[in-house]
Design a protein around this motif. Structure first.
Motif, PDB file in Angstrom:
ATOM      1  N   THR A  92      32.512 -11.012   2.315  1.00  0.00           N
ATOM      2  CA  THR A  92      32.922  -9.630   2.549  1.00  0.00           C
ATOM      3  C   THR A  92      31.916  -8.652   1.952  1.00  0.00           C
ATOM      4  O   THR A  92      31.571  -7.628   2.562  1.00  0.00           O
ATOM      5  N   ILE A  93      31.424  -8.965   0.757  1.00  0.00           N
ATOM      6  CA  ILE A  93      30.412  -8.106   0.134  1.00  0.00           C
ATOM      7  C   ILE A  93      29.160  -8.039   0.995  1.00  0.00           C
ATOM      8  O   ILE A  93      28.608  -6.959   1.252  1.00  0.00           O
ATOM      9  N   GLN A  94      28.705  -9.190   1.465  1.00  0.00           N
ATOM     10  CA  GLN A  94      27.498  -9.219   2.295  1.00  0.00           C
ATOM     11  C   GLN A  94      27.710  -8.457   3.597  1.00  0.00           C
ATOM     12  O   GLN A  94      26.808  -7.756   4.075  1.00  0.00           O
ATOM     13  N   ALA A  95      28.893  -8.579   4.179  1.00  0.00           N
ATOM     14  CA  ALA A  95      29.173  -7.863   5.423  1.00  0.00           C
ATOM     15  C   ALA A  95      29.208  -6.352   5.201  1.00  0.00           C
ATOM     16  O   ALA A  95      28.689  -5.571   6.016  1.00  0.00           O
ATOM     17  N   LEU A  96      29.801  -5.916   4.090  1.00  0.00           N
ATOM     18  CA  LEU A  96      29.848  -4.487   3.799  1.00  0.00           C
ATOM     19  C   LEU A  96      28.451  -3.913   3.589  1.00  0.00           C
ATOM     20  O   LEU A  96      28.147  -2.806   4.041  1.00  0.00           O
ATOM     21  N   VAL A  97      27.606  -4.667   2.907  1.00  0.00           N
ATOM     22  CA  VAL A  97      26.243  -4.191   2.666  1.00  0.00           C
ATOM     23  C   VAL A  97      25.439  -4.162   3.959  1.00  0.00           C
ATOM     24  O   VAL A  97      24.645  -3.242   4.208  1.00  0.00           O
ATOM     25  N   ARG A  98      25.673  -5.147   4.810  1.00  0.00           N
ATOM     26  CA  ARG A  98      24.859  -5.271   6.031  1.00  0.00           C
ATOM     27  C   ARG A  98      25.287  -4.306   7.127  1.00  0.00           C
ATOM     28  O   ARG A  98      24.443  -3.754   7.833  1.00  0.00           O
ATOM     29  N   PHE A  99      26.582  -4.108   7.276  1.00  0.00           N
ATOM     30  CA  PHE A  99      27.077  -3.357   8.434  1.00  0.00           C
ATOM     31  C   PHE A  99      27.579  -1.957   8.083  1.00  0.00           C
ATOM     32  O   PHE A  99      28.061  -1.243   8.957  1.00  0.00           O
ATOM     33  N   THR A 100      27.513  -1.561   6.830  1.00  0.00           N
ATOM     34  CA  THR A 100      27.903  -0.206   6.444  1.00  0.00           C
ATOM     35  C   THR A 100      26.787   0.403   5.608  1.00  0.00           C
ATOM     36  O   THR A 100      25.769  -0.233   5.334  1.00  0.00           O
ATOM     37  N   ARG A 101      27.003   1.630   5.182  1.00  0.00           N
ATOM     38  CA  ARG A 101      26.017   2.316   4.357  1.00  0.00           C
ATOM     39  C   ARG A 101      26.307   2.168   2.871  1.00  0.00           C
ATOM     40  O   ARG A 101      25.674   2.822   2.041  1.00  0.00           O
ATOM     41  N   LEU A 102      27.252   1.314   2.513  1.00  0.00           N
ATOM     42  CA  LEU A 102      27.570   1.097   1.113  1.00  0.00           C
ATOM     43  C   LEU A 102      26.447   0.347   0.415  1.00  0.00           C
ATOM     44  O   LEU A 102      25.851  -0.571   0.985  1.00  0.00           O
ATOM     45  N   THR A 103      26.170   0.736  -0.816  1.00  0.00           N
ATOM     46  CA  THR A 103      25.230  -0.034  -1.628  1.00  0.00           C
ATOM     47  C   THR A 103      25.931  -1.289  -2.149  1.00  0.00           C
ATOM     48  O   THR A 103      27.159  -1.405  -2.092  1.00  0.00           O
ATOM     49  N   GLU A 104      25.127  -2.222  -2.656  1.00  0.00           N
ATOM     50  CA  GLU A 104      25.706  -3.491  -3.080  1.00  0.00           C
ATOM     51  C   GLU A 104      26.669  -3.312  -4.246  1.00  0.00           C
ATOM     52  O   GLU A 104      27.721  -3.953  -4.286  1.00  0.00           O
ATOM     53  N   ASP A 105      26.335  -2.444  -5.215  1.00  0.00           N
ATOM     54  CA  ASP A 105      27.237  -2.278  -6.346  1.00  0.00           C
ATOM     55  C   ASP A 105      28.564  -1.658  -5.917  1.00  0.00           C
ATOM     56  O   ASP A 105      29.626  -2.009  -6.452  1.00  0.00           O
ATOM     57  N   SER A 106      28.530  -0.746  -4.922  1.00  0.00           N
ATOM     58  CA  SER A 106      29.779  -0.176  -4.418  1.00  0.00           C
ATOM     59  C   SER A 106      30.623  -1.235  -3.714  1.00  0.00           C
ATOM     60  O   SER A 106      31.847  -1.289  -3.894  1.00  0.00           O
ATOM     61  N   ALA A 107      29.966  -2.088  -2.918  1.00  0.00           N
ATOM     62  CA  ALA A 107      30.692  -3.152  -2.229  1.00  0.00           C
ATOM     63  C   ALA A 107      31.293  -4.134  -3.229  1.00  0.00           C
ATOM     64  O   ALA A 107      32.436  -4.587  -3.070  1.00  0.00           O
ATOM     65  N   ILE A 108      30.531  -4.463  -4.270  1.00  0.00           N
ATOM     66  CA  ILE A 108      31.048  -5.381  -5.295  1.00  0.00           C
ATOM     67  C   ILE A 108      32.262  -4.785  -5.983  1.00  0.00           C
ATOM     68  O   ILE A 108      33.285  -5.456  -6.182  1.00  0.00           O
ATOM     69  N   GLY A 109      32.187  -3.503  -6.357  1.00  0.00           N
ATOM     70  CA  GLY A 109      33.316  -2.863  -7.014  1.00  0.00           C
ATOM     71  C   GLY A 109      34.550  -2.822  -6.140  1.00  0.00           C
ATOM     72  O   GLY A 109      35.675  -3.070  -6.619  1.00  0.00           O
ATOM     73  N   ALA A 110      34.368  -2.535  -4.854  1.00  0.00           N
ATOM     74  CA  ALA A 110      35.513  -2.467  -3.947  1.00  0.00           C
ATOM     75  C   ALA A 110      36.175  -3.822  -3.786  1.00  0.00           C
ATOM     76  O   ALA A 110      37.412  -3.960  -3.862  1.00  0.00           O
ATOM     77  N   VAL A 111      35.369  -4.865  -3.565  1.00  0.00           N
ATOM     78  CA  VAL A 111      35.930  -6.205  -3.362  1.00  0.00           C
ATOM     79  C   VAL A 111      36.562  -6.718  -4.651  1.00  0.00           C
ATOM     80  O   VAL A 111      37.645  -7.311  -4.642  1.00  0.00           O
TER      81      VAL A 111
END
Length: 397
Positions: A92-111
């Motif tokens: 899910t983190i990889q998908a958020l980083v790849r297909f959205t404009r979220l940075t990796e740290d934001s995706a990690i925090g959300a997940v």
């Protein structure tokens, strides 16, 4: 107490205790080995999200076991659920980083936050069931090493050794991806697959460490030993070995202390031991430790002050009383005047200064990487032919 400590540390305090201590040491070794590449790949926080993402998988696996009439507290079933939800969290983190404009740290925090919140809700629901009181799933949050059966400890040790062995087999590939992923991709290496393999190894270490240190603290075994090892060396192979040794020692000593003091939580003790190794490395490591850096800086300041004092005395100027006493201790100065050795050292210091100045004028963009390049003898740092050219140009000016 000392005799009992010796028996525990030498694996002679009973079969179950010996197996648990050995298995925990193997887990620490695997954590240090895999965590080295997570640290260098800047994926350390991904392991934190992965560990928190295992909680809903554990709860869901328990509910599935109850629904199917299986023993819900079955460790293989719970660990399978933890592995599934942990891998899903990483994907899910990889998908958020790849297909959205979220940075990796934001995706990690959300997940991380979402998965842990879902896990807490599921645990609360399980406690309302008739079997909830016997679930014991809360132990996976902080770990419960003492409750581990010898079969579970052996399985944990085998899986940990398998994770460390797989990392060793992929050492060359993981090294390339960790230091230059762009070059690796240009050379045709499957960078994404290697990243997934690294995450899978981290997931394996996380899952097998749940019962030992818990999902909150298992990330420490993946981060602290490699971070401590980084202070000791500049070479990846040595760093990997040191991280594995520090991780194994953390697991071994932490589990032994937990066996000696049963009221202390084993997971927290293991992490505290690892933190102690980190503190010692931070302070006393000869390569990058704080004390070593302070000593090197002090030596550089002293060498610079010594050279300046020698040049001042050579030019019949005065030097500070402290530096005159220091030069006298080294035999360079007597009664405020330079000795024969002092004259030779002063002339060498003056020559060194003139040649370094000439080098900076002629080659301003080619400063050496050594931190003492302006103080160290130029003949030791630069090639002999370049030094001869600098001498000729210095004489001409």
């Amino acid at each position: 107490m000392l005799e009992e400590a010796a028996r525990v540390l030498t694996l002679k305090a009973g079969f179950n205790t010996a197996v648990v201590v050995a298995g925990t040491a193997a887990l620490g070794m695997a954590g240090g080995t895999v965590g080295t590449f997570l640290l260098l790949r800047r994926r350390a926080l991904v392991s934190d999200a992965l560990s928190h993402a295992t909680l809903p998988g554990i709860a869901a696996a328990f509910l599935l076991g109850v629904w199917l009439g299986l023993p819900g507290r079955s460790l293989p079933l719970l660990l399978a659920g933890a592995a599934a939800s942990g891998v899903l969290g990483v994907l899910t983190i990889q998908a958020l980083v790849r297909f959205t404009r979220l940075t990796e740290d934001s995706a990690i925090g959300a997940v991380l936050a979402t998965a842990f919140g879902l896990g807490v809700v599921l645990l609360s629901y399980i406690q309302t069931l008739q079997v909830g009181g016997q679930a014991g799933l809360g132990h996976f949050i902080l770990g419960q090493t003492a409750a581990m059966a010898w079969r579970e400890a052996v399985a944990m040790g085998v899986l940990a050794l398998a994770a460390a062995g797989t990392t060793a087999l992929l050492f060359k590939e993981l090294r390339l991806v960790a230091f230059d992923p762009g070059f690796a991709h240009g050379q045709g290496w499957p960078v994404q697959r290697l990243d997934i393999a690294l995450m899978a190894l981290a997931a394996l270490v996380t899952v097998i460490g749940l019962q030992t240190v818990g999902l909150i603290l298992v990330v420490a075994l993946l981060i602290i030993p490699p971070a401590a090892a980084r202070f000791w060396t500049e070479r990846l192979a040595a760093m990997t070995v040191i991280a594995a040794v520090l991780g194994a020692l953390s697991g071994w000593l932490g589990a032994a202390l937990s066996a000696l003091f049963p009221k202390l939580p084993a997971g927290a003790v293991i992490v505290l031991v690892a933190g102690g190794f980190f503190l010692l490395s931070f302070l006393f490591a000869p390569a990058r430790g704080l004390l070593a850096a302070a000593l090197r800086a002090g030596r550089l300041r002293l060498a610079l002050a010594e050279q300046q004092a020698l040049r001042r005395l050579l030019a019949d100027a005065d030097a500070s009383p402290a530096m005159r006493r220091w030069l006298a201790l080294k035999g360079f100065c007597r009664n405020g005047a330079l000795t024969g050795r002092g004259h030779a050292a002063a002339r060498a210091a003056e020559r060194n200064r003139r040649l370094w100045e000439r080098f900076l004028i002629d080659h301003p963009a080619l400063a050496p990487a050594t931190p003492d390049w302006g103080i160290a003898p130029i003949d030791r740092v630069l090639p002999a032919d370049l030094v001869r050219v600098l001498e000729e140009r210095a004489r001409c000016t």
